[in-house]
Design a protein around this motif. Sequence first.
Motif, mmCIF file in Angstrom:
data_model
loop_
_atom_site.group_PDB
_atom_site.id
_atom_site.type_symbol
_atom_site.label_atom_id
_atom_site.label_comp_id
_atom_site.label_asym_id
_atom_site.label_seq_id
_atom_site.Cartn_x
_atom_site.Cartn_y
_atom_site.Cartn_z
ATOM 1 N N HIS A 252 0.838 -1.208 0.000
ATOM 2 C CA HIS A 252 0.000 0.000 0.000
ATOM 3 C C HIS A 252 0.874 1.260 0.000
ATOM 4 O O HIS A 252 0.575 2.249 0.677
ATOM 5 C CB HIS A 252 -0.956 -0.012 1.196
ATOM 6 C CG HIS A 252 -1.783 -1.252 1.228
ATOM 7 N ND1 HIS A 252 -2.955 -1.354 0.534
ATOM 8 C CD2 HIS A 252 -1.580 -2.457 1.814
ATOM 9 C CE1 HIS A 252 -3.443 -2.579 0.718
ATOM 10 N NE2 HIS A 252 -2.630 -3.263 1.479
ATOM 11 N N GLU A 255 -0.112 5.169 -0.087
ATOM 12 C CA GLU A 255 -1.564 5.312 0.015
ATOM 13 C C GLU A 255 -1.986 6.166 1.216
ATOM 14 O O GLU A 255 -1.246 6.306 2.187
ATOM 15 C CB GLU A 255 -2.219 3.928 0.137
ATOM 16 C CG GLU A 255 -2.329 3.219 -1.204
ATOM 17 C CD GLU A 255 -2.932 1.844 -1.065
ATOM 18 O OE1 GLU A 255 -3.797 1.654 -0.184
ATOM 19 O OE2 GLU A 255 -2.525 0.949 -1.839
ATOM 20 N N TRP A 312 -1.735 2.073 7.136
ATOM 21 C CA TRP A 312 -2.244 2.739 5.934
ATOM 22 C C TRP A 312 -3.759 2.880 5.940
ATOM 23 O O TRP A 312 -4.332 3.590 5.117
ATOM 24 C CB TRP A 312 -1.795 1.981 4.674
ATOM 25 C CG TRP A 312 -2.308 0.567 4.637
ATOM 26 C CD1 TRP A 312 -1.765 -0.517 5.259
ATOM 27 C CD2 TRP A 312 -3.489 0.116 3.994
ATOM 28 N NE1 TRP A 312 -2.530 -1.629 5.042
ATOM 29 C CE2 TRP A 312 -3.591 -1.268 4.263
ATOM 30 C CE3 TRP A 312 -4.477 0.732 3.198
ATOM 31 C CZ2 TRP A 312 -4.643 -2.037 3.772
ATOM 32 C CZ3 TRP A 312 -5.513 -0.044 2.727
ATOM 33 C CH2 TRP A 312 -5.596 -1.415 3.012
HETATM 34 ZN ZN ZN Z 1 -3.841 -0.668 -1.064
#
Ligand code: ZN
Length: 421
Positions: A252, A255, A312
Amino acid sequence: MKALILISAILAIFVVIASASKIRYDNFKVFKIRTQNVEQRKMLEKLATDSENFNLWHSSNKEVHIMVSPQKLIHLQNYTRAYSLPLEVMVSNVQSLIDGEQPAKSTDDSTFGWTRYYPLSAIEVFLDEILAKYPAVASEINIGTSYEGRKIRGIKISYKEGNPGIFIEANIHAREWITSATATWLINELLSSTDEDVRSLAENHDWYIVPVLNVDGFAYTHETNRMWRKTRQPVEGSACIGADPNRNYNSHWMESNGASSNPCDETYGGPQPFSEPEVKALADYVTSIKERLNIMLAFHSYSQVLLSPYGWTSELPENHSDLTEVAKAYSDAVKELPYDTVYTYGSTANEMYYASGATNDWAYSEQDIKLSYTIEFRDTGRFGFILPPVQIIPHCEDTLAGLLALVKKADELGYLQTKYV
Ligand code: ZN
Ligand code: 0X9
Ligand code: ZN
């Protein structure tokens, strides 16, 4: 006699040059500012892009710790007054903390001990000595090479086949010196302690310990800038150097504002995931042994908190209640010690802030290591990154007590089954 005088004159010049190349922090102060909303926090973070005058030490949902040069002190005071944010002095002179951190003479000068902090060369000698002293159970891990060409080394401790594995990553952030000091102490303790519980902890688990991951950054904190956090790889198209290695993992990546795309920020995620060779090296190594790993721990400082996935997103992972129970066991065990150190715990995004591309999320989500934590060590801000050497051993004792309890609870909850055949 003349030659002697000449030699000492030359030596004196070298000392002057060596210390002249070191950045000084005379009368730099660190302030604690309690922010009321994200906007205020973002504004303070923006100030910190002026890296000559400001440096973010900590910035969470609750408070911001920001270092300021004497030149910009008035500026910060006016600024916070305008938004009626109360300022509290955390550190009144950063340079005097730095000076106090390196004792002129210490009993650990000739042997490796834990009453002072050591440069990378001394840590390497320590690793060599451990390998020579315990050849049957300690072996070298060589995970790769840094941007500047340094070796990234670690130690594997294994007393027998079939043990569940625990991986420890330390000093991914250059200035967090207490993390490598703790990692080396732990290596020594696991190999030499005669305590029954520690023996069982050492012998019934395989340990993979990398004391200094960000070797270039670490060397830079010793030689040039004590407050450096990131890697040392130049960024194309920018005058600023390095990425935040703990935002560079391919999970991620970048993000939900959990990292910055500005190369001058302390949380710059890098031009692409795994752009930093140190992070790539760790990821490749962990991937190659992932079946052998049950627990991932990333050592950081400071804040005294155990952070579990995710960073995240504020959503919680499927085994959140187990992650909490295990973290609580660590925290409770540390509290039993006479030092009264309090560790809190929670998911990263909820307990601290959004952070994407970090080691423990990557290990959890991409490597299926279901007990995965970032542990932020001592203190909560009195000394911050410059934890006095007298606290190293007490802190290490905290950590060992915490780990004993963490591993015990992990076992009770069934997380230590071997995953490979
Ligand atoms: Zn993601
Ligand atoms: O911001 C970080 O990288 C860590 N804090 S530090 O002050 N040592 O820099 C916290 C990382 C949290 N972990 C996850 N994002 N999962
Ligand atoms: Zn850190």
